[in-house]
Structure formats: structure tokens, C-alpha cells
Design a protein around this motif. Structure first.
Motif, short mmCIF file in Angstrom:
data_model
loop_
_atom_site.label_atom_id
_atom_site.label_comp_id
_atom_site.label_asym_id
_atom_site.label_seq_id
_atom_site.Cartn_x
_atom_site.Cartn_y
_atom_site.Cartn_z
N THR A 95 0.80 -1.23 0.00
CA THR A 95 0.00 0.00 0.00
C THR A 95 0.84 1.28 0.00
N ALA A 144 2.21 1.70 -3.46
CA ALA A 144 1.16 2.05 -4.42
C ALA A 144 0.75 3.51 -4.28
N GLU A 145 0.58 3.96 -3.05
CA GLU A 145 0.18 5.35 -2.82
C GLU A 145 1.26 6.33 -3.27
N GLN A 147 0.55 -1.03 -7.38
CA GLN A 147 -0.85 -0.71 -7.64
C GLN A 147 -1.57 -1.90 -8.28
N TRP A 176 -7.39 1.01 -8.42
CA TRP A 176 -5.97 0.74 -8.53
C TRP A 176 -5.59 0.28 -9.94
N LYS A 187 -5.11 3.43 -11.98
CA LYS A 187 -3.84 4.11 -11.72
C LYS A 187 -2.68 3.40 -12.42
N ALA A 188 -2.66 2.06 -12.32
CA ALA A 188 -1.58 1.30 -12.95
C ALA A 188 -1.69 1.34 -14.47
#
Length: 316
Positions: free
Chosen positions: A63, A66-67, A74, A97, A100-101
Motif C-alpha cells: 500500500t 502504491a500510494e 498498484q 488501482w 492508476k496502474a
């Protein structure tokens, strides 16, 4: 002929939008298999935990990455939520997610988010964006993206030019080893679609490749073709073997055809009890064949009882 062939292709292929023959709920992301390599070659603790099945630990460790914008992390988090690995399934969280990826060029994320954009269940439907992402993932060599891009193109029409474009993507996925695409290409050659000349021999070669990967519909068709001698030399014994493999996996049509081969003694020694048993299995699944019904009506009560016992054994 070309219009009919296109309808055949669409009917048989659009029923399997993702590939890998997985039957998952339509409102959830569909993933070919759990494969950590899709996230890139990673050696950090989060990916190590994922590989060991420690999904909650993997989620906790991934996490922060990813953030902070780590695309691989992500994608990892999206997959955990999409599959419900250690946590309840949460398609909306997975979509966030994956999106985002996908923006960072992860092909797997592009595929999964594109499928969500097509469905419009957890994100706003956006076919244009979905196609854009499928094209990017397909260009990166993602075979499921190639297959789904072909499906998308056929589903949205466009005539002969669209067929030709779709088949190009089927061909790429088939050469990459995706059995769904190999079967699709077999149908293309069997029917002569999208600029491809009808070529039963080539179609049979693709059926063999898909059948060897346990694609049961390809096994069904290949077995039938071998019995009939379509696309090459007839080989009833091999045809029976392929049909039996599909029947053993639960393919109802194959179960009925195995029953008929046992009844007629084609490719296998005639056995009325085995024929009846396999037909009973198919009939229990909802398939009713008038020819086999007439055959069953001609059996003695003792034979029927034996067939029922054999059918119950086949189910185990």
C-alpha cells in the motif's frame, strides 16, 4: 456465406469475452491466473509475501508503495481486491488501482480496467477508452488483451474491414499460445472469414493446438472432424479419444457424441450400456436427442438399470 460465417464466429466467440475458459461473475474483474510475473520482476517483501500466499501482509506492505505511485504495487493491490485474496472481493477498489496502474502502462492493468469500462458496472462505461487501453496492452504483447480486442472489434461491427482487423489480433494471441484464440482462428479458417480462404486443413491444425491445451470445445470439434475425416485423414479412434476427453471434462455435447460412437461402434467397440450411460449424463444436463431417446426405448429394463449404475459411476 460470409455473413453467416461471421454470425457463427460472433455467436461462438463473444460468449467467452475474457479467455482461459473461466466462468466468473460478470460484475467482477476476470483474471487469467494468479501470476506474480505480471507485476514485473520484483524481489521486495510485498511481492515475496504475495508469492507465498500471505495476501494480507502483501497488501499492507504494498500500500505505501502504491500510494507513492509504484505501478507494480498498484497492480498487485488491484488483483488482491479483484480476487478477494485474504480480503473480501471489492471490484470498486480494484478498479481504482487498476486505473492508476493502467495510466502508467501496465498491460495487465490496462486489460482489466478496459474490461470494466466495457461493462460499466463499477466505473462509468467508456467503450472508446476501453478500446484505447486494449490496443495498448495488445501492442505490448498481452495475449488476453489481443484476444479481447478482437472480441471488442467484432462486437462493435464494422463489416469486412473490422473482421480482418479482429482476425489479426486473434492470430497474434493464437501464436502466443492462447487456446481461446487458437479455437477462434480454427473457426476463421473453417468458415473463410475476414479475408482468409476457407481451409479445413489449417483449421484442423489450430483445433489440435487448442485441444492439446484442454480447450474442451476444440476437443469436441476436433474429435468430430477426425471421425468424419474433415480437414485431413479420418481417424475414428483418435476422434473418439478427443471426444472422450471433452466428455470427461463435462462437455455435454461431447457426452452425447461419445454415446453415439459407443452405440454405433465407431472408434471404439460397440457397447450399448456405455452408450446409454453417457447419454443419460447428457440428458441430465438438459440435452435431449431424439435418436438416442429411440435407442434408449429399445433397451431392456435390465440394460437401463445397468446404464443408470454406469452413469452414476461416471459422475464421480
Amino acid at each position: 456465406m460470409q455473413k453467416r460465417a461471421c454470425l457463427i464466429l460472433a455467436a461462438m466467440l463473444l460468449a467467452q469475452p475474457l479467455g482461459a475458459q473461466e466462468q466468473q461473475a460478470a460484475d467482477e474483474p476476470q483474471i487469467e491466473e494468479v501470476d506474480p510475473n505480471r507485476f514485473g520482476k520484483r524481489t521486495d517483501a510485498a511481492f515475496g509475501a504475495f508469492q507465498r500466499g500471505l495476501y494480507i501482509t502483501a497488501l499492507r506492505l504494498a500500500t505505501p508503495r502504491a500510494e507513492a505511485g509504484d505501478a507494480a504495487a498498484q497492480t498487485l493491490i488491484a488483483e488482491i481486491h479483484a480476487r478477494g485474496l485474504g480480503v473480501p472481493r471489492n471490484a470498486r477498489e480494484a478498479a481504482k488501482w487498476y486505473a492508476k496502474a493502467a495510466e502508467q502502462g501496465v498491460a495487465e492493468a490496462q486489460l482489466q480496467y478496459a474490461l470494466m469500462l466495457v461493462d460499466g458496472n463499477f466505473v462509468e462505461k467508456d467503450p472508446a477508452k476501453a478500446r484505447e487501453l486494449l490496443e495498448k496492452a495488445a501492442e505490448a504483447g498481452h495475449r488476453l488483451a489481443q484476444f479481447n480486442l478482437a472480441q471488442f472489434i467484432l462486437a462493435n461491427g464494422g463489416g469486412a474491414q473490422a473482421q480482418t482487423e479482429a482476425i489479426k489480433h486473434y492470430e497474434a494471441a493464437a501464436k502466443a499460445g492462447l487456446p481461446d484464440a487458437q479455437y477462434a482462428l480454427a473457426l476463421v479458417y473453417a468458415n473463410g472469414i475476414g479475408g482468409k480462404a476457407q481451409d479445413d486443413a489449417e483449421a484442423r491444425r489450430w483445433l489440435v493446438r487448442a485441444a492439446r491445451q484442454n480447450f474442451d470445445t476444440a476437443q469436441l470439434d476436433l474429435g468430430t472432424w477426425l471421425v468424419e475425416g474433415r480437414g485431413g485423414k479420418a481417424d475414428p479412434e483418435a476422434g473418439f479419444s478427443w471426444l472422450k476427453r471433452a466428455a470427461d471434462s463435462g462437455n455435454v455435447a461431447a457426452q452425447n457424441r461419445v454415446a453415439k460412437l459407443y452405440r454405433a461402434g465407431v472408434g471404439v467397440e460397440a457397447d450399448p450400456i456405455a452408450a446409454s450411460a453417457w447419454y443419460i449424463l447428457a440428458r441430465r444436463a438438459g440435452l435431449v436427442d431424439r435418436e438416442m431417446e429411440d435407442f434408449m426405448n429399445g433397451l431392456t429394463q435390465e440394460q437401463v438399470e445397468q446404464a443408470l449404475q454406469r452413469a452414476n459411476q461416471l459422475r464421480r
